[in-house]
Design an enzyme around this catalytic site. Structure first.
Site, short mmCIF file in Angstrom:
data_model
loop_
_atom_site.label_atom_id
_atom_site.label_comp_id
_atom_site.label_asym_id
_atom_site.label_seq_id
_atom_site.Cartn_x
_atom_site.Cartn_y
_atom_site.Cartn_z
N CYS A 189 -30.63 -20.40 39.08
CA CYS A 189 -30.25 -21.57 38.28
C CYS A 189 -30.85 -22.85 38.86
CB CYS A 189 -28.72 -21.67 38.23
SG CYS A 189 -28.14 -23.04 37.21
N CYS A 223 -25.27 -27.06 42.34
CA CYS A 223 -23.82 -27.01 42.59
C CYS A 223 -23.56 -26.38 43.97
CB CYS A 223 -23.13 -26.20 41.49
SG CYS A 223 -23.64 -26.74 39.84
N CYS A 264 -22.15 -22.77 44.57
CA CYS A 264 -22.55 -21.64 43.72
C CYS A 264 -23.63 -20.74 44.32
CB CYS A 264 -23.01 -22.17 42.37
SG CYS A 264 -23.29 -20.84 41.18
N CYS A 292 -15.10 -12.69 28.97
CA CYS A 292 -15.81 -13.95 29.24
C CYS A 292 -17.19 -13.66 29.82
CB CYS A 292 -14.98 -14.77 30.21
SG CYS A 292 -15.78 -16.32 30.65
N CYS A 349 -14.99 -15.51 25.21
CA CYS A 349 -15.26 -16.78 25.89
C CYS A 349 -16.67 -16.71 26.45
CB CYS A 349 -14.24 -16.94 27.01
SG CYS A 349 -14.52 -18.40 28.02
N CYS A 367 -11.96 -24.31 27.45
CA CYS A 367 -11.44 -23.75 28.69
C CYS A 367 -12.05 -24.60 29.79
CB CYS A 367 -11.87 -22.28 28.81
SG CYS A 367 -11.58 -21.60 30.46
N ARG A 388 -4.92 -20.44 34.46
CA ARG A 388 -5.52 -19.20 34.97
C ARG A 388 -5.74 -19.28 36.48
NH1 ARG A 388 -9.50 -19.01 31.60
NH2 ARG A 388 -8.04 -18.10 30.12
#
Ligand code: SAM
Ligand code: DTB
Ligand code: SF4
Length: 321
Positions: free
Chosen positions: A50, A54, A57, A94, A127, A187, A259
């Site tokens: 990616c 972040c 991550c 998801c 999701c 979400c 969650r």
């Protein structure tokens, strides 16, 4: 419903611990069928590589995390996993991709839409989390059968630049606005344990409380420190801080699914039980999150049984069935 601000959230959060969890429990009982927990299965359908940085991550190309990258998976493989998740009792599926965002006219987006059309026929909530969206991409996702879009704020607006520099907090809000306009549920939650203060967590919650409509679900992730990332050495989150945040979220957003998300492998059964008592009513279920591990399905089943908790039914748009 009261729209909470930072002052009211702080007052709730800083109550004596037992008063707080009791208020969380009472709020939960007033708004939800008792003792039901939603089981969601996660699947990474495009892994790693990616462009974003972040700091938490494993999938960021900026860090050497040793993760094996994988191109977008083909529909049959995803469908098979979704069918297996349903057979094991999951009510929400998801799918996550490691993208900065969606490019509307990209063949890969067309492939994701086709996958969604197939998965949405299985009778689970669907999701996806694909990064940034334009209003048009959001509209297409909704039309394909997505029920909820996951896009986390992750932390407070003030702390966000310490965690990510390749996009902004405002970019996150713009995507959330596109999701709201499309009619998909939002979400949206965050991660704790990245070096932010407890006040930062409440500032994030304050932004969530300003959403109109309120978020349908709020994932609370505890950082899973990934080797090779800048946050690899962060210490675990204090359990009482986690429980306080769960209870405060439940009280501030009574109708949201709260969650208990990443990081349950580092929580005890007692710690998780306190989170459920305080108002958490959803978990990720299955041995794997996106790239990181999750408690095994068997141990989760055993935990739910010991606590007398049942699996909730999926909430599906009536037009679909
Ligand atoms: N690329 C998309 C995005 O950033 O929105 C979707 C995938 S991203 C992996 C989804 C969410 O997973 C992040 O917003 C973050 O809250 C959570 N997450 C990722 N890595 C994590 C970690 N190591 N520990 C806890 N939560 C994590
Ligand atoms: C969310 O808030 N947590 C999930 C889901 N949304 C996509 C992701 C957790 C990822 C944990 C780290 C990993 O598996 O790499
Ligand atoms: Fe990319 Fe999402 Fe990971 Fe950020 S959280 S590096 S955007 S996959």
């Amino acid at each position: 419903m009261t729209r909470h601000n930072l002052a009211s959230l702080r007052a709730i959060y800083n109550q004596p611990f037992f008063d707080l969890i009791q208020q969380g429990r009472e709020t939960y009982r007033a708004h939800w069928p008792e003792n039901e927990v939603q089981l969601c299965t996660l699947m990474s359908i495009k892994t790693g590589g990616c462009s974003e940085d972040c700091a938490y991550c494993a999938q960021s190309a900026h860090y050497d995390t040793g993760l094996k990258t994988e191109a977008l998976l083909p529909l049959p493989q995803i469908l098979e996993t979704a069918e297996r998740a349903r057979a094991h009792g999951s009510t929400r599926f998801c799918m996550g991709v490691a993208w900065k965002g969606v490019r509307e006219n990209d063949a890969r987006f067309a492939s994701v839409l086709e996958t969604i059309r197939a998965v949405s026929k299985l009778g689970m909530e669907v999701c996806v989390t694909l990064g940034q969206l334009t209003p048009e991409a959001a509209r297409q996702l909704r039309a394909a059968g997505v029920t909820a879009y996951n896009h986390n704020l992750d932390t407070s607006p003030e702390f966000y630049p310490n965690i990510v520099t390749t996009h902004t907090f405002e970019d996150r809000l713009n995507t959330i606005r596109a999701v709201q306009q499309s009619g998909m549920s939002v979400c949206c939650g965050g991660i704790i344990g990245m070096g932010e203060s407890e006040l930062d967590r409440l500032k994030m919650l304050e932004v969530l409380c300003s959403f109109d409509p309120a978020p349908e679900s709020v994932p609370i992730n505890c950082l899973m420190p990934m080797p090779g990332t800048p946050l690899a050495e962060q210490p675990p989150v204090d359990i009482f801080q986690l429980v306080r945040l769960v209870a405060t979220t439940r009280i501030a957003l009574p109708k949201a699914r709260v969650r208990l998300s990443a990081g349950r492998t580092r929580l005890t059964r007692e710690g998780q039980a306190l989170c459920f008592f305080a108002g958490a009513n959803s978990i990720f279920y299955g041995d794997k999150l996106l790239t990181a591990s999750n408690p095994g399905a068997d141990s989760d089943r055993a935990l739910l049984e010991e606590l007398g908790l049942e699996v909730s039914r999926p909430e599906l748009p009536t037009a679909t069935f």
